[in-house]
Design an enzyme around this catalytic site. Sequence first.
Site, short mmCIF file in Angstrom:
data_model
loop_
_atom_site.label_atom_id
_atom_site.label_comp_id
_atom_site.label_asym_id
_atom_site.label_seq_id
_atom_site.Cartn_x
_atom_site.Cartn_y
_atom_site.Cartn_z
N GLU A 180 1.25 6.81 6.14
CA GLU A 180 2.44 7.59 6.51
C GLU A 180 2.58 8.91 5.75
O GLU A 180 3.48 9.70 6.03
CB GLU A 180 3.70 6.73 6.27
N LYS A 183 -1.80 6.80 1.72
CA LYS A 183 -0.87 5.79 1.23
C LYS A 183 -1.46 4.38 1.32
O LYS A 183 -1.34 3.58 0.41
CB LYS A 183 0.41 5.86 2.07
N GLN A 184 -2.08 4.07 2.46
CA GLN A 184 -2.51 2.69 2.68
C GLN A 184 -3.69 2.67 3.65
O GLN A 184 -3.98 3.67 4.30
CB GLN A 184 -1.36 1.86 3.24
N TRP A 244 5.58 -3.52 12.30
CA TRP A 244 4.25 -4.03 12.70
C TRP A 244 3.76 -5.08 11.73
O TRP A 244 2.82 -5.82 12.01
CB TRP A 244 3.25 -2.88 12.83
N ASP A 245 4.41 -5.18 10.57
CA ASP A 245 4.05 -6.16 9.55
C ASP A 245 3.91 -7.56 10.15
O ASP A 245 3.04 -8.33 9.76
CB ASP A 245 5.14 -6.21 8.46
#
Length: 731
Positions: free
Chosen positions: A468, A582-583, A326-327
Site C-alpha cells: 500500500e 510494505k508487504q 481480503w485478510d
Amino acid sequence: MINWRIEEIGFDPEQITTNGNKFLVGNGYLGIRGTLQEYEKTEFPAINLAGIYDQVGDAWREPLNAPNGLYTYVTFNDKQFCLPMDMPADHSISLNYRHGIFTRDTSWYCDGGAITVNAERFASMDEKHLIVMKYSFQSEIDGELQIHTGIDGEVWDINGPHYDEMLLSVENNIAKAIGITHESKDQVIVCESIHTNFTYVEQIITEGRKLIRCLNISAKAGKTYQLYKYISVYTSKDGMDFDLQACNLVSNSKYLGYLEVRNKHIAVWEEKWSVSEVFIEGDDASMEALNYSTYHLHCIAPRHADSLSIAARGLSGQTYKGAVFWDTEMFMLDFFLFTEPAVAKTLLKYRIDTLEGAKKKAKHYGYEGAFYAWESQEGGYDACSDYNVTDVFTGRQMRTYFKDKQIHISAAVVYGIMRYVDYTGNYDLLTEGGIEVILECANFYYDLLVKKVHLERYELHDVIGPDEYHERVNNNAYTNRMAKYTIESAIRAIKLLPKLDENVQSKVREQYKLDMLLILYQDVNSNLYIPKPGSETGIIEQFDGYEKLEEVGLEELRGRILHEKEYWGGAYGIASHTKIIKQADVVTMLNLFSGEYSDEVLLKNWEYYEPRTEHGSSLSACMYAMLACKCNMPEKAFPLFLKSATSDLSGHGKQWAGLIYIGGTHPASSGGAYMTAVEGFAGIHHENGKLVARPVLPKNWSRLRCKVYYQGELHQVEITQDQAKISKINN
Ligand code: IFM
C-alpha cells in the site's frame, strides 16, 4: 509437549493494551479482551460483538462493544483495591488457550495482612450468548469486605459513544443493561445473575451508566468468598424475544451451575482441537505458537451464523472499524477449509450476501460488475474512508486511495470461492449465489481493462497492490494476475454450470449472455498483460516504473524517519518514492501461482524483494515464508513463520498508522502461520483431485502431525524429515 498456558507475572501498566489482545477469549459471537474486572474505559476493556455496527456523526462507523457485565472490584476495610491505581504485592494473569479460560490472581497488603483476589472467566463455546466468571476473595485478617459487581455501561469506544441511552434495571434479581444505539436504534442487552457461597447484605447502586450490586460481608481470615457471575449478551438482531432469552439464559445457566457450564464449554473446545491441533515434534516453542495462533482463529469463527465474516482485528476491539478485508479469504480461509469447512462456507456466504453492496460500489465508480468493499461491514458497506491516515506533522487527514484502488479485493473473494470448491469438492456455494459473484467480479475487471492504441494487450491502470505504500500504479503484477485468475474462474464456472441445479442454471442463463461472455473472457485470458520476469534478471517488476524508484536500504530509510508514528506511504511518505515496500506483493503472486514459474525465478524474486520489504503489515511474513518453502529454504522460512505465529504473543505488531490506533489481534497472521506450517513446511496441497504433500521441514522438526479435510473426508497427515504419509480417517 506444550502446556497450553501463557501467563504474565507481575503488573506492568505499559502492557495493559497488549495484554488485552494477547489474553483475549472469545466464541465467535463476542470477544472479551484480556483486561481485569475492575478496569474502566481508560484501560480499554471490551466485550466486542461480531457483525453489529454503529456510527456517530461523521466519525468512523465501527462495531459495538457491549456493556461490561464482568465489572467487579473489592473494597476491604473501606479501602478500594483496583488496578492500575493500587499497586499489588503479587499479580499474575494467565490464559489456558486449550480451553479459552482467562485467570487473574492478585494480592495487596491491607492493614497488616494480605488480601487476594482470584478470578477465572470464559466466553462459552457451547452457548454463544453466555459469559461466566468465578471471582474469589480471601484475606489473612478479618475485615469488612464489599464486593462491587455489576454491569458497566460506560463502554470504551474509539469513535463513540454508541449508546444514546443505557437503561439499567434489576428484576427478579437479574441485573440488566440495555444500550440503545445511535444510528439504527438497535438494542444490546446484557443480563447478569450471581450466585455466592456466602451470605451478604446487598445494596444496588447506580452511578452514571454503571449498575452495581454492593455485597457487604464481615469477612473472616482464611475463608474463601466465591462469587459466580452468569452474563448473557444479546442484541435486537437476535430475534424478537431477545430480552426474554437473555433473562432465561442467565437463570438456566445459574441453575446448571458453574462446573456444568464450564464442562460443556471445555467439551466443545476439545472437539475443535480433536481436528485442528497441530503436533510438532522437536520444537515445542513452534508448536505452542502455532496452536496459540489457531486458538485465536477458533475464538473468532462465526459458528453461530450462516453468513458472516471475520474482521481484520478479529473480536479484539474496534480497530479497522471491525471491517472485513481480503485478510479473510487470502489468509484465514485455509485454516477453516482444512479443519472446519462449515465455517469456511459461512465466511464465503457473507461475500455472496454482500454482492449487492459490491455492485453498488462498482456502479458508484462508473463500472459494471462487483467491486467488493475494501473494508466491508454489513451489507457490503465500504467503511474505508477517503482519508484513512492522519498526518502526524500537520494533524491533517491524508487522502488515501485504499478504497478506490485496491481492486484486487474482488479477486480475493473469487479465490476464496474457488478454493472452497476445490477443497470441499462441493458446488453448494456456486449454487447459492457463488456463480453470480464470480461472473460479476469478472465483469468488473473486464470493464476496467485498458488497451493502448499501439498494443494488443490489456492492462490495468491506476491501482494499489498489496504494497500500500505505492499508490495509483499501473500494471501491478499481483493485481493483473489475480484479475486473470478471476477471468479464468469465470470461464471455469460457466463450464461447471451444467453440473448445478437446473433452476440455478436457468436463472444464470437468463441473467447473463454466457456465450458472449465466454468469448470476451477467453480474449482477456489470452491478452491480459502479466509482467514477466526480466530476461537477464529474472525479476518481475512490481508495477510499471518500480525499477526506476530510488534504491535505498531499509535501515537507511528508517534513518529518515522524523516521527515514530509517521506514515510511510501516500504522497509524502518516506517509502513512496523508493523501492522499499510494505508487504509481500510480487511474492504473494508467485506463491499463489508458483507452478507457472521456474524455481530460479521464484528464488531470484524472493531474494530480490525480501530485503526491500518492511514487513510493515502482519500479512507479509507468511507469504515470504511459504515461498521460501517452495524454494526449498525451510531455514529462511522459519523465522518468518515464527514472526507470524507470535504476532499476538509478542505484541510487537504495529500499533499506529499515522495517528490512528491499529492495535488488536492479528488473525491474518495467525492464519498465515497455519498455512506456513501445513501448506509450506508440510507442503500439503491438492493435485489432480488428490491431496499430496511436498514437505520441507525445518531441521529441528522431526515430525509434524495434523488432520485436514479434503473433499468431505478427514485425512491424517504425518510428515517426518524423510517421509510423508496422508491417510483417510475412517469415521
Ligand atoms: O488488509 C490489510 C492490508 O493488506 C494491510 N493493512 C492492514 C489491512 C488489514 O489487516
